[in-house]
Design a protein around this motif. Structure first.
Motif: not given
Length: 315
Positions: A309-310, A314-315
């Motif tokens: 999920x992080x 970020x993308x």
């Protein structure tokens, strides 16, 4: 190994050891004790001064040494490539020694053997991985730790752990009594008694900083032998993964240190790992991406989900 080679090897073994039993030599050369008796008799008749002590074994008469022996091309390659390895992986002192040793070995080789050894070495190459800056730092630390072990001097350094402590801290200052060095999967590792943990611990030289040799001395524990030392296996957490068959080779290459068992399925591969903490496997699992699924423990499944999920955010 033919009879002549075995008898020469027996003489070399006796020259290296003070006393050897026929049973020891038979086990060493995978032959019968009776054959060793015949070899000893043949060597004695050839003028090799072997002394037999009933109930103890055989030894060479004191002061006897074999004249210099020649090398085959394969033996020369083994020595020269060993020197190449030392140049790459040990510190500056042994770098210089390895270079001079290669010059001496090549100088005593007959021309045909030297040419053949060069031809063989040209078909093989030792590659040194890692950034040059890191390599220089490790070599410097290797020299310091090696000398501290020989001089029985304690070491102090800041250590960066791969996995953070419960408080999130990864760095700690350690004072240790160094017992030995081991090259483990291409990484130089110090085996030492840590004053902070009050036990033997392993420290990668690449994760050290501000290494200092202390004035304080120490004594090796009675009976400690680096060759016989085996660390306690504290990897008690079992991790089960299901993987696509297409990445079986990648899993074998990157996770071999932790892998315990694999089982082929109709639609993939079931892999069992045993680790100290599940976070040890997290970088590998994320690298394998959608080709793997964590089956258990549930806590690691959640951890992978959190990291995914992080990455997505970020993308």
């Amino acid at each position: 190994m033919n009879k002549t080679e075995r008898q020469l090897a027996i003489t070399l073994e006796l020259q290296h050891s003070k006393m050897l039993r026929a049973e020891d030599l038979a086990a060493r050369f995978e032959t019968s004790v009776r054959t060793i008796y015949r070899d000893i008799q043949a060597l004695s008749e050839a003028g090799v001064p072997i002394v037999g002590a009933p109930g103890q074994g055989y030894s060479l008469m004191e002061g006897y040494f074999l004249p210099p022996v020649g090398f085959t091309a394969e033996e020369a390659v083994a020595l020269l490539m060993g020197a190449d390895f030392i140049e790459q992986r040990l510190d500056a002192d042994y770098d210089r020694v390895a270079k001079t040793a290669k010059v001496k070995i090549e100088a005593i080789l007959p021309e045909p053997i030297r040419k053949e050894s060069v031809r063989i070495r040209d078909t093989m190459r030792l590659l040194h991985a890692g950034e040059q800056v890191t390599a220089r730092k490790e070599k410097d630390y290797l020299e310091k730790t090696r000398r501290a072990i020989l001089d029985r001097r304690k070491l102090s350094f800041t250590y960066l752990k791969k996995i953070p402590e419960p408080d999130g801290n990864r760095e700690s200052r350690r004072n240790v009594s160094p017992y030995g060095l081991a090259l483990v999967q291409g990484n130089w590792t110090l085996i030492a008694r840590c004053e902070l943990r009050q036990d033997i611990r392993h420290f990668r030289l690449s994760r050290m900083a501000d290494l200092a040799v202390l004035e304080e001395s120490y004594s090796m524990p009675p009976g400690f032998n680096l060759r016989d030392y085996r660390p306690q296996n504290e990897r008690n957490l079992e991790v089960l993964l299901k993987a696509s068959p297409e990445i079986a080779d990648k899993i074998a290459e990157t996770g071999r240190f932790y892998m315990e068992m694999t089982k082929e399925l109709d639609d993939g591969l079931m892999v069992t790992f045993r680790v100290w903490q599940s976070e040890e496997l997290l970088p590998y699992i994320l690298g394998w991406g959608a080709d793997v699924e964590v089956i258990e423990p549930e806590s690691l499944r959640n951890r992978v989900r959190e990291e995914a999920e992080k990455i997505f955010k970020r993308y």
